[in-house]
Motif scaffolding. Sequence first.
Motif, PDB file in Angstrom:
ATOM      1  N   LEU A 211       0.970  -1.329   0.181  1.00  0.00           N
ATOM      2  CA  LEU A 211      -0.069   0.086  -0.129  1.00  0.00           C
ATOM      3  C   LEU A 211       0.927   0.944  -0.244  1.00  0.00           C
ATOM      4  O   LEU A 211      -0.011   2.534  -0.643  1.00  0.00           O
ATOM      5  CB  LEU A 211      -1.231  -0.036   0.918  1.00  0.00           C
ATOM      6  CG  LEU A 211      -2.234  -0.897   1.163  1.00  0.00           C
ATOM      7  CD1 LEU A 211      -2.777  -0.928   2.174  1.00  0.00           C
ATOM      8  CD2 LEU A 211      -2.931  -0.776   0.449  1.00  0.00           C
TER       9      LEU A 211
ATOM     10  N   THR B 243      -6.551   3.744 -11.560  1.00  0.00           N
ATOM     11  CA  THR B 243      -4.694   4.959 -11.573  1.00  0.00           C
ATOM     12  C   THR B 243      -4.111   4.854 -10.031  1.00  0.00           C
ATOM     13  O   THR B 243      -3.053   5.153  -9.996  1.00  0.00           O
ATOM     14  CB  THR B 243      -4.625   5.514 -12.538  1.00  0.00           C
ATOM     15  OG1 THR B 243      -4.983   6.704 -11.693  1.00  0.00           O
ATOM     16  CG2 THR B 243      -5.536   4.766 -14.211  1.00  0.00           C
ATOM     17  N   GLY B 244      -5.451   5.411  -9.191  1.00  0.00           N
ATOM     18  CA  GLY B 244      -4.273   5.638  -7.448  1.00  0.00           C
ATOM     19  C   GLY B 244      -4.164   7.064  -8.010  1.00  0.00           C
ATOM     20  O   GLY B 244      -3.990   7.679  -7.391  1.00  0.00           O
ATOM     21  N   HIS B 245      -4.175   8.211  -9.376  1.00  0.00           N
ATOM     22  CA  HIS B 245      -4.081   9.137  -9.388  1.00  0.00           C
ATOM     23  C   HIS B 245      -4.868  10.330  -8.995  1.00  0.00           C
ATOM     24  O   HIS B 245      -6.642   9.970  -8.923  1.00  0.00           O
ATOM     25  CB  HIS B 245      -2.767   9.195 -10.743  1.00  0.00           C
ATOM     26  CG  HIS B 245      -2.598   8.997 -11.214  1.00  0.00           C
ATOM     27  ND1 HIS B 245      -1.089   9.084 -11.113  1.00  0.00           N
ATOM     28  CD2 HIS B 245      -1.963   7.852 -12.280  1.00  0.00           C
ATOM     29  CE1 HIS B 245      -0.130   8.411 -11.387  1.00  0.00           C
ATOM     30  NE2 HIS B 245      -0.437   7.828 -12.554  1.00  0.00           N
ATOM     31  N   THR B 246      -4.630  11.245  -9.064  1.00  0.00           N
ATOM     32  CA  THR B 246      -5.285  12.199  -8.216  1.00  0.00           C
ATOM     33  C   THR B 246      -5.519  13.042  -9.682  1.00  0.00           C
ATOM     34  O   THR B 246      -4.783  14.000  -9.443  1.00  0.00           O
ATOM     35  CB  THR B 246      -5.069  12.737  -6.851  1.00  0.00           C
ATOM     36  OG1 THR B 246      -5.268  11.880  -5.811  1.00  0.00           O
ATOM     37  CG2 THR B 246      -6.812  13.852  -6.091  1.00  0.00           C
TER      38      THR B 246
ATOM     39  N   ASN C 251       2.297   1.677  -3.852  1.00  0.00           N
ATOM     40  CA  ASN C 251       0.697   1.755  -4.190  1.00  0.00           C
ATOM     41  C   ASN C 251       0.962   3.749  -4.639  1.00  0.00           C
ATOM     42  O   ASN C 251       0.946   4.233  -5.261  1.00  0.00           O
ATOM     43  CB  ASN C 251       0.198   1.693  -3.795  1.00  0.00           C
ATOM     44  CG  ASN C 251      -0.476   0.017  -4.954  1.00  0.00           C
ATOM     45  OD1 ASN C 251       1.156  -0.364  -5.750  1.00  0.00           O
ATOM     46  ND2 ASN C 251      -1.376  -0.663  -4.274  1.00  0.00           N
ATOM     47  N   SER C 252       0.717   3.777  -3.114  1.00  0.00           N
ATOM     48  CA  SER C 252       0.983   5.303  -2.438  1.00  0.00           C
ATOM     49  C   SER C 252       1.825   6.466  -3.324  1.00  0.00           C
ATOM     50  O   SER C 252       2.013   8.196  -3.577  1.00  0.00           O
ATOM     51  CB  SER C 252       1.002   5.829  -0.712  1.00  0.00           C
ATOM     52  OG  SER C 252       0.770   7.227  -1.184  1.00  0.00           O
TER      53      SER C 252
ATOM     54  N   GLU D  76      -9.172   7.814 -10.881  1.00  0.00           N
ATOM     55  CA  GLU D  76      -8.123   7.501  -9.233  1.00  0.00           C
ATOM     56  C   GLU D  76      -8.754   6.510  -8.623  1.00  0.00           C
ATOM     57  O   GLU D  76      -7.206   5.403  -7.977  1.00  0.00           O
ATOM     58  CB  GLU D  76      -9.433   8.762  -8.909  1.00  0.00           C
ATOM     59  CG  GLU D  76      -9.083   8.635  -7.302  1.00  0.00           C
ATOM     60  CD  GLU D  76      -9.693   9.905  -5.765  1.00  0.00           C
ATOM     61  OE1 GLU D  76      -8.128   9.379  -5.083  1.00  0.00           O
ATOM     62  OE2 GLU D  76      -9.601  10.535  -6.125  1.00  0.00           O
ATOM     63  N   LYS D  77      -9.485   5.776  -9.311  1.00  0.00           N
ATOM     64  CA  LYS D  77     -10.025   4.240  -8.581  1.00  0.00           C
ATOM     65  C   LYS D  77      -9.577   3.234  -9.323  1.00  0.00           C
ATOM     66  O   LYS D  77      -8.586   2.503  -9.074  1.00  0.00           O
ATOM     67  CB  LYS D  77     -11.692   4.191  -8.524  1.00  0.00           C
ATOM     68  CG  LYS D  77     -11.970   2.336  -8.257  1.00  0.00           C
ATOM     69  CD  LYS D  77     -13.764   2.570  -8.903  1.00  0.00           C
ATOM     70  CE  LYS D  77     -13.416   0.375  -8.093  1.00  0.00           C
ATOM     71  NZ  LYS D  77     -14.767   0.684  -8.540  1.00  0.00           N
TER      72      LYS D  77
ATOM     73  N   TRP E 189       3.933   5.727  -5.455  1.00  0.00           N
ATOM     74  CA  TRP E 189       3.394   5.720  -7.293  1.00  0.00           C
ATOM     75  C   TRP E 189       2.051   6.470  -7.810  1.00  0.00           C
ATOM     76  O   TRP E 189       2.187   7.101  -8.609  1.00  0.00           O
ATOM     77  CB  TRP E 189       3.332   4.228  -7.963  1.00  0.00           C
ATOM     78  CG  TRP E 189       3.996   3.427  -7.815  1.00  0.00           C
ATOM     79  CD1 TRP E 189       5.563   3.920  -7.627  1.00  0.00           C
ATOM     80  CD2 TRP E 189       4.303   1.764  -7.793  1.00  0.00           C
ATOM     81  NE1 TRP E 189       6.307   2.679  -7.771  1.00  0.00           N
ATOM     82  CE2 TRP E 189       5.738   1.183  -7.898  1.00  0.00           C
ATOM     83  CE3 TRP E 189       3.392   1.380  -7.775  1.00  0.00           C
ATOM     84  CZ2 TRP E 189       5.881  -0.150  -8.498  1.00  0.00           C
ATOM     85  CZ3 TRP E 189       3.748  -0.485  -8.442  1.00  0.00           C
ATOM     86  CH2 TRP E 189       4.586  -0.777  -8.325  1.00  0.00           C
ATOM     87  N   ALA E 190       1.019   7.236  -6.818  1.00  0.00           N
ATOM     88  CA  ALA E 190      -0.048   7.556  -7.097  1.00  0.00           C
ATOM     89  C   ALA E 190       0.690   9.210  -7.211  1.00  0.00           C
ATOM     90  O   ALA E 190       1.324  10.171  -6.410  1.00  0.00           O
ATOM     91  CB  ALA E 190      -1.332   7.654  -5.933  1.00  0.00           C
TER      92      ALA E 190
END
Length: 252
Positions: free
Chosen positions: A17, A50-53, A20-21, A47-48, A23-24
Amino acid sequence: MRRPFFPLAASALASLLCLNSAWADEVQVAVAANFTAPIQAIAKDFEKDTGHTLVAAFGATGQFYAQIKNGAPFEVFLAADDSTPAKLEQEKAIVEGSRFTYAIGTLALWSAKPGYVDGKGEVLKQNAFKHLSIANPKTAPYGLAATQVLDKLGLTAATKDKLVEGQNITQAFQFVSTGNAELGFVALSQIYKDGKVDSGSAWIVPATLHDPIRQDAVILEKGKDNPAAKALVEYLKGPKAAAVNKSYGYEI
């Protein structure tokens, strides 16, 4: 002594986790006002998946151009036309090869009153209204398209003193929704959901009455090293974004 399996799994999950954070990333996006609802829907899936905002600002395309040229921190630009992104490309203000058409917009004549606007737009020719709302044609492509429609229909002179201009298509819509104008030219996406107009009454303007509203996206120079900027542009080309666009009345 053997260590319990679960703490190891939990530790590995926590590490994953964190990775992944790491990478975001966050991407700052200038979005043409007509595309407000679709990009808000797309942002959730983006966001869901790719994790990007995605952090969006909404406004008129012409105003965003001026802000970008003055150093605004936008990394991706979703314009309401193709000429402004092309101009930025000529000025070498974007990542080379990043420009593409993400949607083709549709113009609509709309009233918040049910039954006020007929299906052929004859209400314009009857000219019984007091105020007709449009977006500023100098900065908003949908406003320019509205003036082209009036010109094609020979109604420019007759409606000149009745026009109420919004700074962008959102404000033009608000003038109608609040009753300050009986009707106005808006983006179909503002009144359309899942294949139908969801309130009031409207005439979907034939595309033959104005220049095509090709909406282009670009990665700006400030976003060239941001993975989230590239990921967003790729996401906008994918099937989930296309489905959202279609549900709001855009051509793909």
